[in-house]
Structure formats: structure tokens, C-alpha cells
Design a protein around this motif. Structure first.
Motif, PDB file in Angstrom:
ATOM      1  N   PHE A 141     -67.486 -62.225   7.381  1.00 44.17           N
ATOM      2  CA  PHE A 141     -68.124 -63.168   6.450  1.00 44.17           C
ATOM      3  C   PHE A 141     -69.274 -63.930   7.116  1.00 44.17           C
ATOM      4  O   PHE A 141     -70.348 -64.054   6.557  1.00 44.17           O
ATOM      5  N   THR A 142     -68.996 -64.467   8.301  1.00 48.03           N
ATOM      6  CA  THR A 142     -69.924 -65.423   8.930  1.00 48.03           C
ATOM      7  C   THR A 142     -70.726 -64.848  10.081  1.00 48.03           C
ATOM      8  O   THR A 142     -71.706 -65.439  10.514  1.00 48.03           O
ATOM      9  N   GLY A 143     -70.305 -63.709  10.601  1.00 53.12           N
ATOM     10  CA  GLY A 143     -70.813 -63.249  11.887  1.00 53.12           C
ATOM     11  C   GLY A 143     -70.131 -64.050  12.980  1.00 53.12           C
ATOM     12  O   GLY A 143     -69.350 -64.974  12.696  1.00 53.12           O
ATOM     13  N   HIS A 144     -70.424 -63.684  14.222  1.00 52.14           N
ATOM     14  CA  HIS A 144     -69.819 -64.399  15.344  1.00 52.14           C
ATOM     15  C   HIS A 144     -70.727 -65.572  15.703  1.00 52.14           C
ATOM     16  O   HIS A 144     -71.809 -65.393  16.241  1.00 52.14           O
ATOM     17  N   THR A 145     -70.258 -66.764  15.407  1.00 54.71           N
ATOM     18  CA  THR A 145     -71.094 -67.956  15.560  1.00 54.71           C
ATOM     19  C   THR A 145     -70.914 -68.622  16.934  1.00 54.71           C
ATOM     20  O   THR A 145     -71.223 -69.802  17.109  1.00 54.71           O
ATOM     21  N   TYR A 162     -57.229 -64.887   3.920  1.00 58.11           N
ATOM     22  CA  TYR A 162     -58.502 -64.218   3.665  1.00 58.11           C
ATOM     23  C   TYR A 162     -58.472 -62.750   4.075  1.00 58.11           C
ATOM     24  O   TYR A 162     -57.796 -62.376   5.027  1.00 58.11           O
ATOM     25  N   PRO A 163     -59.268 -61.951   3.405  1.00 56.52           N
ATOM     26  CA  PRO A 163     -59.330 -60.539   3.765  1.00 56.52           C
ATOM     27  C   PRO A 163     -60.174 -60.297   5.023  1.00 56.52           C
ATOM     28  O   PRO A 163     -61.104 -61.036   5.305  1.00 56.52           O
ATOM     29  N   VAL A 203     -61.702 -74.733  10.214  1.00 53.17           N
ATOM     30  CA  VAL A 203     -61.875 -75.167   8.817  1.00 53.17           C
ATOM     31  C   VAL A 203     -61.264 -74.132   7.871  1.00 53.17           C
ATOM     32  O   VAL A 203     -60.542 -74.483   6.927  1.00 53.17           O
ATOM     33  N   PHE A 204     -61.496 -72.845   8.144  1.00 54.22           N
ATOM     34  CA  PHE A 204     -60.902 -71.796   7.300  1.00 54.22           C
ATOM     35  C   PHE A 204     -59.371 -71.874   7.360  1.00 54.22           C
ATOM     36  O   PHE A 204     -58.688 -71.681   6.349  1.00 54.22           O
ATOM     37  N   SER A 205     -58.838 -72.164   8.552  1.00 58.83           N
ATOM     38  CA  SER A 205     -57.379 -72.256   8.710  1.00 58.83           C
ATOM     39  C   SER A 205     -56.819 -73.427   7.899  1.00 58.83           C
ATOM     40  O   SER A 205     -55.775 -73.301   7.250  1.00 58.83           O
ATOM     41  N   ILE A 206     -57.521 -74.554   7.944  1.00 58.74           N
ATOM     42  CA  ILE A 206     -57.061 -75.736   7.199  1.00 58.74           C
ATOM     43  C   ILE A 206     -57.154 -75.464   5.693  1.00 58.74           C
ATOM     44  O   ILE A 206     -56.261 -75.835   4.921  1.00 58.74           O
ATOM     45  N   LEU A 207     -58.218 -74.779   5.268  1.00 60.46           N
ATOM     46  CA  LEU A 207     -58.338 -74.414   3.849  1.00 60.46           C
ATOM     47  C   LEU A 207     -57.211 -73.472   3.439  1.00 60.46           C
ATOM     48  O   LEU A 207     -56.678 -73.564   2.330  1.00 60.46           O
ATOM     49  N   ALA A 208     -56.815 -72.570   4.330  1.00 56.79           N
ATOM     50  CA  ALA A 208     -55.703 -71.658   4.034  1.00 56.79           C
ATOM     51  C   ALA A 208     -54.418 -72.456   3.817  1.00 56.79           C
ATOM     52  O   ALA A 208     -53.648 -72.176   2.893  1.00 56.79           O
ATOM     53  N   LEU A 209     -54.200 -73.494   4.648  1.00 63.22           N
ATOM     54  CA  LEU A 209     -53.001 -74.343   4.509  1.00 63.22           C
ATOM     55  C   LEU A 209     -53.028 -75.116   3.202  1.00 63.22           C
ATOM     56  O   LEU A 209     -52.025 -75.247   2.507  1.00 63.22           O
ATOM     57  N   ARG A 210     -54.203 -75.632   2.875  1.00 65.91           N
ATOM     58  CA  ARG A 210     -54.303 -76.499   1.695  1.00 65.91           C
ATOM     59  C   ARG A 210     -54.278 -75.721   0.391  1.00 65.91           C
ATOM     60  O   ARG A 210     -53.782 -76.178  -0.624  1.00 65.91           O
ATOM     61  N   LEU A 233     -65.306 -67.106   0.527  1.00 61.22           N
ATOM     62  CA  LEU A 233     -64.137 -66.428   1.104  1.00 61.22           C
ATOM     63  C   LEU A 233     -63.266 -65.841   0.001  1.00 61.22           C
ATOM     64  O   LEU A 233     -62.791 -64.714   0.075  1.00 61.22           O
ATOM     65  N   LYS A 234     -63.063 -66.642  -1.071  1.00 65.53           N
ATOM     66  CA  LYS A 234     -62.207 -66.187  -2.178  1.00 65.53           C
ATOM     67  C   LYS A 234     -62.796 -64.983  -2.886  1.00 65.53           C
ATOM     68  O   LYS A 234     -62.103 -64.071  -3.280  1.00 65.53           O
ATOM     69  N   LYS A 235     -64.123 -65.010  -3.036  1.00 65.44           N
ATOM     70  CA  LYS A 235     -64.782 -63.912  -3.760  1.00 65.44           C
ATOM     71  C   LYS A 235     -65.066 -62.710  -2.869  1.00 65.44           C
ATOM     72  O   LYS A 235     -65.549 -61.685  -3.342  1.00 65.44           O
ATOM     73  N   GLY A 236     -64.809 -62.845  -1.592  1.00 65.91           N
ATOM     74  CA  GLY A 236     -65.121 -61.746  -0.675  1.00 65.91           C
ATOM     75  C   GLY A 236     -66.613 -61.562  -0.459  1.00 65.91           C
ATOM     76  O   GLY A 236     -67.070 -60.461  -0.154  1.00 65.91           O
ATOM     77  N   GLN A 237     -67.365 -62.654  -0.606  1.00 70.36           N
ATOM     78  CA  GLN A 237     -68.830 -62.572  -0.451  1.00 70.36           C
ATOM     79  C   GLN A 237     -69.246 -62.900   0.972  1.00 70.36           C
ATOM     80  O   GLN A 237     -69.125 -64.035   1.420  1.00 70.36           O
ATOM     81  N   HIS A 238     -69.752 -61.907   1.679  1.00 69.23           N
ATOM     82  CA  HIS A 238     -70.120 -62.146   3.071  1.00 69.23           C
ATOM     83  C   HIS A 238     -71.542 -62.691   3.177  1.00 69.23           C
ATOM     84  O   HIS A 238     -72.297 -62.688   2.208  1.00 69.23           O
ATOM     85  N   GLY A 239     -71.888 -63.151   4.368  1.00 66.79           N
ATOM     86  CA  GLY A 239     -73.217 -63.734   4.582  1.00 66.79           C
ATOM     87  C   GLY A 239     -74.026 -62.965   5.616  1.00 66.79           C
ATOM     88  O   GLY A 239     -74.909 -63.539   6.264  1.00 66.79           O
ATOM     89  N   ILE A 240     -73.724 -61.682   5.750  1.00 70.81           N
ATOM     90  CA  ILE A 240     -74.417 -60.885   6.779  1.00 70.81           C
ATOM     91  C   ILE A 240     -75.683 -60.262   6.182  1.00 70.81           C
ATOM     92  O   ILE A 240     -75.649 -59.678   5.095  1.00 70.81           O
ATOM     93  N   SER A 241     -76.791 -60.382   6.902  1.00 73.53           N
ATOM     94  CA  SER A 241     -78.072 -59.906   6.372  1.00 73.53           C
ATOM     95  C   SER A 241     -79.004 -59.523   7.514  1.00 73.53           C
ATOM     96  O   SER A 241     -78.647 -59.642   8.684  1.00 73.53           O
ATOM     97  N   GLU A 242     -80.212 -59.135   7.152  1.00 74.72           N
ATOM     98  CA  GLU A 242     -81.234 -58.902   8.184  1.00 74.72           C
ATOM     99  C   GLU A 242     -81.751 -60.242   8.699  1.00 74.72           C
ATOM    100  O   GLU A 242     -81.649 -61.261   8.018  1.00 74.72           O
TER     101      GLU A 242
END
Lengths: 397, 355
Positions: free
Chosen positions: A325-329, A351-352, A339-346, A27-36
């Protein structure tokens, strides 16, 4: 003062990482996980991009040290990896689990296994054991057995808001005194059934999903799982454990508009947010960051955008969708985003919203597009699903 | 903390529960291998175009919930909570058949949309234009009980005045064959099957939709009060008596204060021993059975809830629920306990009281 329900542990697997640390780094690096698509045998491979976890079922079995044959679906295995991390994080031993409640959620359940052997089930006995996980709840029960959980165990399935509702029920169980500790969250593995289903609805993008962009054409489906450990104050005090954050607000409402589409003004979304703030007892202007549902379908983002503008009276706090980043899971989305929200608090980071270029014509709304360091005390997380199901959660430091 | 009353019921099942004559007469289903629900007159409740499109579970739910809401005169619902073990399995099967049969080509969205587990609760909300809390539980044999517990939480937390709770499951042809293949359902067999007397491997599958309007206030239409519900996923048989006793003592009741116990015997020799264990501790309570008349399905304890509510209101015990047993208590029926489990999992207790 009532601080809501404490969160004492969390675990996550998604297309951007197999644990919370890996997810946060991406998330910090802006690295997404979307692929074929690589691991699902589908003719749609060339038409869609997905948030796929590049680990085969055999690799997942090895991570979990499962005996073979077993009847765990891909969703269950992803779920169990995330739950293991959540227990470690909360410093809870497996032997302590007998008094723990478990509120799971899924839309896929064991469908990935059922669709694989559907045609041959009656003729080939070898895979018939997977018939037993045809219903969603049986997946949860197998997982509960794995973790030696013997208390209140249930499964929620309300499409894309499932995990938010699992988190909500867990909080209510604790508030009512029916449980001291609850594992809550959601899981969904990619499978042909959902890929084809969303394909018939023409909701999937063949490129990278662009939430809140005027040229958005659809979502990328993803897979993953995430779980939180919710715990009562007395239980935390007994074992002298500091919580990660608090869940202070939660609500569910129904759009009652259409089986799959959201209403134009996002009435259900508005109601869910309104009720969640009432439960939390705080004002909308106290929100530092909104993790939006933002699926990047034309319908969702328009409806959600309008609901946000109405609810926040045009003064919307920093917001982004992390679905690029994750796609719609699906059932896992709300717990992954929790989890992302809690990480934002901590970590005091928001996130972008990747892939955003052009504001939507219908309104003046620009999501957060760069990673941003700021003091984050309160986060709102939205999740909406088929059947008009709308849920909002509020997390605080 | 508010109380929880059952103020309206609609029940579509293999018996005449919908027409409300089931307490007088029961239909003999003992020669059937698959027990289907009696179709109500859908036309009075659903537009013709929708009747064709909707699966049995959705239709039965719409009809049963309409009747429950009407009986309770509940104009406004603060929640719709549905439990369904297999979900919309007919549409799931339909989409799967086409996806696999045509190699992922020529698919249309209808079956996929309708296969979503929360289709039923979503459709009811849509029909009623009800924007309130809307949940769906899909937890095998504990789906309906989960919905009930959620409902109790709403009343305990004073979050609601009226809510709709339902349990629904439907048959799907191929799925039935799959469960037969792994022995969950019995293989087709000729002749009568008295599941209460002759146990064998597997169950006779049924289906149904039972809906209840729960309210925090008693009214003219009140059937009974729900005192408590408990669900645990796993229990060794040896721990069953203490599970029941702990639950009763939590509710300040003694064993002999339970007038009627409704048991979930389904004729499966591997798991009916749980019911033997439960029966053995109730020496003075009247024991009732119902799955010999309804078949077994994942939300069948919603039918038991219907039966308990009606017994408490009418103070009558239909003979066809007694099996080989006798009425042990002939005075007033005050408390009823429902015990259910499915394949040794999802042990649940539902405790109800007369009003």
C-alpha cells in the motif's frame, strides 16, 4: 494491572492518505499508493515504482502555513502534518507542549534539500540556510520549535526500524517517570540519495512489491510520517481522556550477521519478538494479527518468514505486510504500521497483503490476502533495518 | 533501581587520551583551523582490508570501544548505544559527490551502506557478535547525552548489567566548508587562537570517538558513578540558573557540593554567554574547559565525560584544563557537573560522583 503505556493520539501521512481516516479508507478498499516517480528529479524514473505523496514541497508549506524562506526539509514537513493530526486526536493544545518530550526518527533528515543545492551551496548564498539541516537532529529541533516543545527532544536513526525504536524509547521515558507525554514516531521523504542507494543494492522492484511471494523481486521505496502521543495513566486521568490503545510490549535486538542483510534464520527478529512478549507479559498465541516488516526483498521475507515460523512454532496468526500500500517508508515505516495496528484494534479489521500469488518455495506460509473482519485484541508489529537492527512492538486494546 | 558506574573507557581525540598521557601533557592546537584526532594504530584492532574501507569514525569507534571493553573486562554487553551528531558523514559525502558528479550513474553500494547513521553501532555489534539492544542517536549537540540517558534508563529499569555507550563524530572536507560558509565554523585564520580569551563568530571544528562501558556494579576498574543526565532542546539564558539548580536539587545536591564544573566554552561569541551565565552561579567550584584542546564537535561532551571520570578516579586536575582560572577547591573531588550546549540548543547536564 500494568497496562503498558497508553496511546492517546495518532497522525499519519503516506502515499495512501494525508490523515488516519484517508489511510484507513484506502486500506479497506485495497487501494494502494504505488506509482511512478513524479516529484523527485532522478534518472531512475523509468526503472522503479514508489509510494510517493503527490504533494509538492510548496503544497506542504501551504498546508502548514509556513513562512518562506524556511529550512524545513520534505521529511520534516511530512512529519509536522502528521504531528498536528496526532495533537488534534489527543486533544492537546500547542500551548500545553512545553512539558512534552519528543522522540523523532529519520534516516533522510534534510538530505533532500542538501542534495538539491549541494553543488551550488558555496557559490549561491540564497539556499545556504538549508546547510543547517544537514544533520538529522537539526530537523527535529526545527519541528520542536514549530510545536513549541521545549523539553527532552531527541532523534533516533537506526535505518528501517527507526520509528519502532522511537516509540520504544518514548514508552521507557514514561515508565521511568521522566516524561508524562511524549510524541514519538518517524519521518522520511523520498530523495535521490536513498533511491540511488537502494538502486546500487539492487533491492528495488520495477513492478509492484509482493511481500512473501515466491516471485518477489524487491521493494518499492515510499515516503511518509506517522506519530503517536504516548501518555502516562496519571496524565490521562488528570484530563479524563480515554486512550486509543496500549503499547504493552517492545524490544530491540541485533542480528549481528551482516551490515545490510538479515541472517538466514532471522535470529535478531526472533530475539526481538521474544523479548517484546516478555515485556508485554502475554503469550504468542494471544496475537490476533501480525503486521509484518515484509519489504518484499528476497532476503527480508525469507529471514522474517523463518523467524515467524520458529517463534510461533509453525502456528502463525493472521499476518500481512502493508508495504504494497505505502511502499517501504524507511524510518517512518514502523510508526505508519503502528497506526495501522491501532486502527486494526479499533476497527476490528485486518489488512490484505496485496500482490501475493504464490507461496515461497522455502516454507508453507500464506499471508492474509483479503480484508478480514475479526475481533482484534492484540497486534504484533515488526520492523527490521540495516545494521542488523530488529524491533518488535505489541499493541493491545 | 541500579546504579551506573563507568568501568572502562577508550577515547580517541586530538590529544593523547588514547595513550592515556593527556593528564600529564597537552598538545597545543591553537594554531589549527581544523582539529583532527590522532590516529591510533588501527592494525592492532582491525583487519587491513577493513581499514581501507572504513571511515575514520567507524575505525576510531571500533578501537575506542575495544579498549573500553577490555578495561572493564565486560565479556557480555546488554546494549550498544551510540550518539553521533553528523553520523557517517565521510561516506555520505562520498556517495553524494559521486551521485551528483556522475549524474546518478556508475554508483557502487559501499558508500551508501556505510553512510547509514547506525553503521557504527551495527559494526561494533557485528565485530562482537553482540545480539543485544542496539540504538543510535543523531540529535545534533545532544546525541551523546541521549545515548547516556538511554543507558541510565536501562539501569533504572534493571534491564542491563553492562552496556557500551559512545559518542563519535568525524571530519568531512566539503561538509567543513559548508559549515564555514554559514559561519558555524570559523573561516581559516593565521596564527594562534585562544578561544578562551578571544571570542569570535564560529568555532574551531574537532572530531573524536569516546566509548564507555557502564556497569551496574563497581569493580577494580571503576572510574566514577554517573548520577544523572538531563537534556533539553531549548533554554533561554535567563532560565539557565534555575535549570541547573532544579537538576541539582532533584539529585539532593547544593551548589557548593559541586567541586568541579566542566564547561563547554568554544569561543563562539554568540553562544559562550551561556557558559558565562552558568559560571556565575558556581562561586566555590573549580571551573574547567576542554574545547581549546579538542576543538568543538557535536559529541564533544563525550570527551568531557572522559575527563570527569579520570579526574574523579585520579583526584588530579590537569593544569591545562584550567584556562585562566585557578583551582578553587583543593580537597577531595566528590562531584563533577558537565554543562554543554551547541548553538544555544541541546542544553545538557551530566552529573558524576567519585566512588
Amino acid at each position: 494491572m500494568d497496562r503498558g503505556v497508553a496511546i492517546s493520539g495518532m497522525g499519519i501521512v503516506s502515499a495512501i492518505g494525508m490523515n488516519a481516516k484517508e489511510n484507513f479508507e484506502a486500506l479497506k478498499k485495497g487501494q494502494h499508493g504505488i506509482s511512478e516517480v513524479e516529484l523527485v528529479d532522478t534518472i531512475l524514473k523509468e526503472n522503479i515504482l514508489v509510494g510517493e505523496i503527490k504533494k509538492s514541497n510548496q503544497e506542504l508549506e501551504q498546508i502548514l502555513k509556513l513562512p518562506t524562506p524556511n529550512s524545513f526539509s520534505r521529511s520534516s514537513m511530512l512529519g509536522m502534518i502528521a504531528i498536528k493530526e496526532a495533537f488534534r486526536d489527543a486533544e492537546i493544545q500547542v500551548k500545553d507542549n512545553t512539558s512534552m518530550a519528543f522522540v523523532n526518527s529519520t534516516t533522510v533528515g534534510g538530505m533532500d534539500m542538501v542534495e538539491k543545492f549541494y553543488d551550488s551551496f558555496l557559490t549561491d548564498k540564497k539556499n545556504q540556510h538549508y546547510i543547517s539541516v544537514n544533520d538529522a537532529g537539526s530537523n527535529t529541533h526545527l519541528m520542536a520549535d514549530y510545536f513549541n516543545i521545549k523539553g527532552f527532544v531527541t532523534t533516533i536513526s537506526t535505518a528501517c526500524s527507526s520509528a519502532a525504536n522511537a516509540i520504544m524509547l518514548g514508552a521507557r521515558l514514561i515508565k521511568s517517570g521522566r516524561a508524562e507525554k511524549v510524541v514519538v514516531g518517524g519521518m522520511d521523504g523520498l530523495c535521490k540519495f536513498t533511491l540511488n542507494g537502494f538502486n546500487t543494492l539492487m533491492l528495488q522492484s520495477n513492478g509492484f512489491n509482493k511481500p512473501f511471494d515466491d516471485e518477489r523481486v524487491g521493494l518499492n521505496l515510499g515516503e511518509g510520517a506517522a506519530y503517536l502521543i504516548l501518555e502516562s495513566q496519571s496524565s490521562l486521568q488528570k484530563r479524563d481522556k480515554t486512550p486509543l490503545a496500549y503499547l504493552t510490549g517492545y524490544a530491540n535486538a541485533n542480528d549481528a550477521y551482516h551490515q545490510t542483510a538479515s541472517s538466514e534464520q532471522g535470529e535478531g527478529a526472533f530475539l526481538a519478538m521474544k523479548k517484546a512478549f516478555e515485556v508485554a507479559g502475554i503469550q504468542p498465541e494471544q496475537v490476533d494479527y501480525i503486521n509484518a516488516h515484509g519489504t518484499a526483498t528476497p532476503n527480508n521475507d525469507l529471514s522474517e518468514g523463518r523467524a515467524l515460523l520458529n517463534f510461533f512454532e509453525n502456528k502463525i496468526p493472521d499476518f500481512s505486510s502493508t508495504k504494497p500500500f505505502t511502499g517501504h517508508t524507511l524510518a517512518a515505516a514502523a510508526s505508519i504500521e503502528a497506526v495501522f495496528s491501532i486502527l486494526a484494534l479499533r476497527e476490528n479489521i485486518i489488512y490484505p497483503n496485496l500482490n501475493f500469488k504464490t507461496k515461497m518455495k522455502e516454507f508453507d506460509l500464506t499471508p492474509q490476502i483479503e480484508i478480514k473482519k475479526k475481533e482484534v485484541n492484540t497486534v504484533l508489529s515488526n520492523s527490521f533495518g540495516f545494521g542488523g537492527n530488529c524491533s518488535s512492538l505489541i499493541f493491545e486494546k | 533501581m541500579n546504579s551506573c558506574f563507568i568501568n572502562g573507557i577508550g577515547c580517541v581525540s586530538a590529544q593523547n587520551t588514547f595513550e592515556n598521557t593527556f593528564f600529564e601533557d597537552a598538545i597545543d592546537i591553537s594554531n589549527l583551523n581544523i582539529v583532527k584526532a590522532i590516529k591510533p594504530n588501527y592494525k592492532s584492532f582491525i583487519p587491513p582490508a577493513s581499514i581501507r574501507r572504513m571511515s575514520a569514525g567507524v575505525k576510531n569507534s571500533i578501537v575506542a570501544s575495544s579498549v573500553a571493553i577490555k578495561e572493564a573486562s565486560a565479556d557480555q554487553l546488554d546494549g550498544i548505544i551510540v550518539g553521533t551528531g553528523l553520523g557517517c558523514i565521510q561516506d555520505s559525502e562520498n556517495f553524494l559527490n559521486k551521485m551528483i558528479g556522475y549524474n546518478e550513474e556508475y554508483l557502487t553500494p559501499t558508500a551508501f551502506i556505510q553512510s547509514t547513521h547506525n553503521t557504527v553501532s551495527g559494526q561494533i555489534a557485528l565485530k562482537l557478535k553482540c545480539k543485544a539492544y542496539n540504538f543510535t542517536y543523531v540529535n545534533t549537540g545532544g546525541s551523546f547525552q541521549s545515548a547516556l540517558i538511554d543507558g541510565l534508563l536501562m539501569f533504572e529499569g534493571e534491564e542491563a548489567n553492562n552496556i557500551l555507550i559512545g559518542g563519535v563524530d568525524e571530519h568531512a572536507e566539503y561538509t567543513n566548508k559548508l559549515y564555514q560558509a554559514i559561519g558555524y565554523y570559523r573561516q581559516d585564520e593565521e596564527g594562534k587562537k585562544n578561544i578562551l580569551k578571544q571570542r569570535k563568530s564560529g568555532v574551531i571544528p574537532g572530531e573524536g570517538a569516546s566509548y564507555f562501558v557502564l556497569g551496574n556494579e563497581q569493580s577494580d576498574s571503576t572510574y566514577a558513578k554517573i548520577l544523572d543526565v538531563q537534556l533539553v532542546n531549548k533554554l533561554d539564558q535567563i532560565d539557565l540558573p534555575s535549570f541547573i539548580l532544579d537538576f541539582l536539587s532533584k539529585n539532593e545536591l547544593k551548589l557548593d557540593e559541586i567541586d568541579v564544573v566542566i564547561l563547554g566554552n568554544n569561543g563562539d561569541d554568540e553562544f559562550d554567554t551561556y557558559y558565562d551565565e552558568a559560571s556565575s552561579i558556581f562561586e566555590s567550584s573549580t571551573l574547567l574547559y576542554y574545547k581549546h584542546l579538542f576543538g568543538e564537535f557535536l559529541t564533544s561532551s563525550s570527551v568531557a565525560t572522559y575527563i570527569a571520570a579520570k579526574i574523579l578516579r585520579e583526584q588530579v586536575i590537569p593544569e591545562h584544563l584550567l584556562g585562566e582560572q585557578k583551582v578553587r577547591k583543593s580537597d577531595k573531588i566528590g562531584n563533577i557537573l558537565i554543562y554543554n550546549q551547541y548553538r544555544g540548543k541541546d542544553h545538557s547536564l551530566i552529573l558524576m560522583e567519585d566512588v
